[in-house]
Scaffold this motif. Structure first.
Motif, PDB file in Angstrom:
ATOM      1  N   CYS A 106       0.855  -1.187   0.000  1.00 48.45           N
ATOM      2  CA  CYS A 106       0.000   0.000   0.000  1.00 48.45           C
ATOM      3  C   CYS A 106       0.895   1.241   0.000  1.00 48.45           C
ATOM      4  O   CYS A 106       1.771   1.372   0.864  1.00 48.45           O
ATOM      5  CB  CYS A 106      -0.931   0.013   1.207  1.00 48.45           C
ATOM      6  SG  CYS A 106      -2.007   1.480   1.228  1.00 48.45           S
ATOM      7  N   LEU A 145      -3.372   0.776  -3.358  1.00 46.54           N
ATOM      8  CA  LEU A 145      -4.026   1.183  -2.113  1.00 46.54           C
ATOM      9  C   LEU A 145      -4.736  -0.017  -1.504  1.00 46.54           C
ATOM     10  O   LEU A 145      -5.525  -0.686  -2.181  1.00 46.54           O
ATOM     11  CB  LEU A 145      -5.053   2.289  -2.363  1.00 46.54           C
ATOM     12  CG  LEU A 145      -4.497   3.658  -2.737  1.00 46.54           C
ATOM     13  CD1 LEU A 145      -5.629   4.607  -3.107  1.00 46.54           C
ATOM     14  CD2 LEU A 145      -3.671   4.238  -1.608  1.00 46.54           C
ATOM     15  N   GLU A 147      -7.407  -1.969   1.064  1.00 48.15           N
ATOM     16  CA  GLU A 147      -8.838  -1.759   1.232  1.00 48.15           C
ATOM     17  C   GLU A 147      -9.146  -0.634   2.222  1.00 48.15           C
ATOM     18  O   GLU A 147     -10.001   0.220   1.974  1.00 48.15           O
ATOM     19  CB  GLU A 147      -9.491  -3.070   1.687  1.00 48.15           C
ATOM     20  CG  GLU A 147     -10.987  -3.041   1.662  1.00 48.15           C
ATOM     21  CD  GLU A 147     -11.600  -4.409   1.953  1.00 48.15           C
ATOM     22  OE1 GLU A 147     -12.774  -4.590   1.613  1.00 48.15           O
ATOM     23  OE2 GLU A 147     -10.907  -5.271   2.534  1.00 48.15           O
ATOM     24  N   CYS A 149      -7.255   1.957   3.071  1.00 50.77           N
ATOM     25  CA  CYS A 149      -6.892   3.268   2.522  1.00 50.77           C
ATOM     26  C   CYS A 149      -7.837   3.679   1.394  1.00 50.77           C
ATOM     27  O   CYS A 149      -8.109   4.863   1.221  1.00 50.77           O
ATOM     28  CB  CYS A 149      -5.440   3.267   2.056  1.00 50.77           C
ATOM     29  SG  CYS A 149      -4.274   3.244   3.461  1.00 50.77           S
ATOM     30  N   GLN A 150      -8.342   2.704   0.645  1.00 50.69           N
ATOM     31  CA  GLN A 150      -9.347   3.023  -0.375  1.00 50.69           C
ATOM     32  C   GLN A 150     -10.594   3.593   0.287  1.00 50.69           C
ATOM     33  O   GLN A 150     -11.147   4.596  -0.172  1.00 50.69           O
ATOM     34  CB  GLN A 150      -9.739   1.774  -1.167  1.00 50.69           C
ATOM     35  CG  GLN A 150      -8.677   1.250  -2.087  1.00 50.69           C
ATOM     36  CD  GLN A 150      -9.121  -0.060  -2.698  1.00 50.69           C
ATOM     37  OE1 GLN A 150     -10.159  -0.134  -3.359  1.00 50.69           O
ATOM     38  NE2 GLN A 150      -8.336  -1.103  -2.475  1.00 50.69           N
ATOM     39  N   THR A 153      -9.929   7.087   1.576  1.00 50.04           N
ATOM     40  CA  THR A 153      -9.893   8.036   0.460  1.00 50.04           C
ATOM     41  C   THR A 153     -11.311   8.385   0.017  1.00 50.04           C
ATOM     42  O   THR A 153     -11.615   9.544  -0.244  1.00 50.04           O
ATOM     43  CB  THR A 153      -9.099   7.439  -0.721  1.00 50.04           C
ATOM     44  OG1 THR A 153      -7.777   7.168  -0.276  1.00 50.04           O
ATOM     45  CG2 THR A 153      -9.051   8.397  -1.897  1.00 50.04           C
ATOM     46  N   ALA A 154     -12.179   7.387  -0.045  1.00 50.88           N
ATOM     47  CA  ALA A 154     -13.563   7.625  -0.450  1.00 50.88           C
ATOM     48  C   ALA A 154     -14.279   8.520   0.569  1.00 50.88           C
ATOM     49  O   ALA A 154     -15.053   9.401   0.190  1.00 50.88           O
ATOM     50  CB  ALA A 154     -14.304   6.304  -0.613  1.00 50.88           C
TER      51      ALA A 154
END
Length: 169
Positions: A106, A145, A147, A149-150, A153-154
């Motif tokens: 990541c 990225l 999961e 960090c995704q 970010t969202a």
């Protein structure tokens, strides 16, 4: 990776076997080196040289940062650990196992996940024919990225505001 290297790796799982291999390389087996090997073998998650240094420094105040770095380099040469390259430039390490594995890192938090089954044989054969090299080994590392960090970010991006992304206007 050849059969003999896999055999060597599977025999390199005990502190004593690793220390014998270090000695066979002409390196001194010191108290700090023993402590580093024991610490490394106890790790289940990726770790950095700095983390090893800080953890061992609490127990052995005389341990040197250079000793940690040199010993980790030696352990990588022996196949005891594998280097994982983080986009920040800081190497992390994982204890090697008997399987041929690759890593995905990541780019935000540094989390490392191992995976197997790279199916690169056709590509390696093509490269060998093209370059006239005998390919002995390969290393594959991906970055992206994780999961968590995704999801973070969202959440930071939030819902799209109509005025800024309405393409129909």
């Amino acid at each position: 990776m050849g059969y003999t290297e896999l055999q060597a790796r599977s025999q390199m799982r005990s502190t004593e076997a690793i220390l014998e291999a270090i000695h066979a390389r002409g390196c001194r087996v010191t108290g700090p080196r023993r402590a580093i090997v024991e610490f490394v073998l106890a790790q289940r998650e990726p770790f950095s040289a700095e983390e090893v240094f800080r953890a061992l420094r609490r127990r052995q105040p005389t341990i040197g940062r250079a000793t940690v770095f040199r010993t980790l380099d030696l352990l990588a040469e022996l196949g005891v650990v594998e280097r994982v390259h983080h986009p920040s430039g800081v190497h992390r390490y994982v204890v090697a196992d008997d399987e041929h594995r690759h890593h995905v890192v990541c780019i935000r938090c540094g989390r490392v996940a191992a995976f197997s089954g790279c199916n690169l044989e056709p590509i390696l054969s093509s490269i060998a024919a093209q370059t006239r090299f005998q390919i002995l080994d390969h290393w594959l590392e991906l970055s992206g990225l994780c999961e968590a960090c995704q999801a973070a970010t969202a959440e930071v991006a939030g819902p799209c505001e109509r005025s800024s992304c309405d393409v129909s206007s």
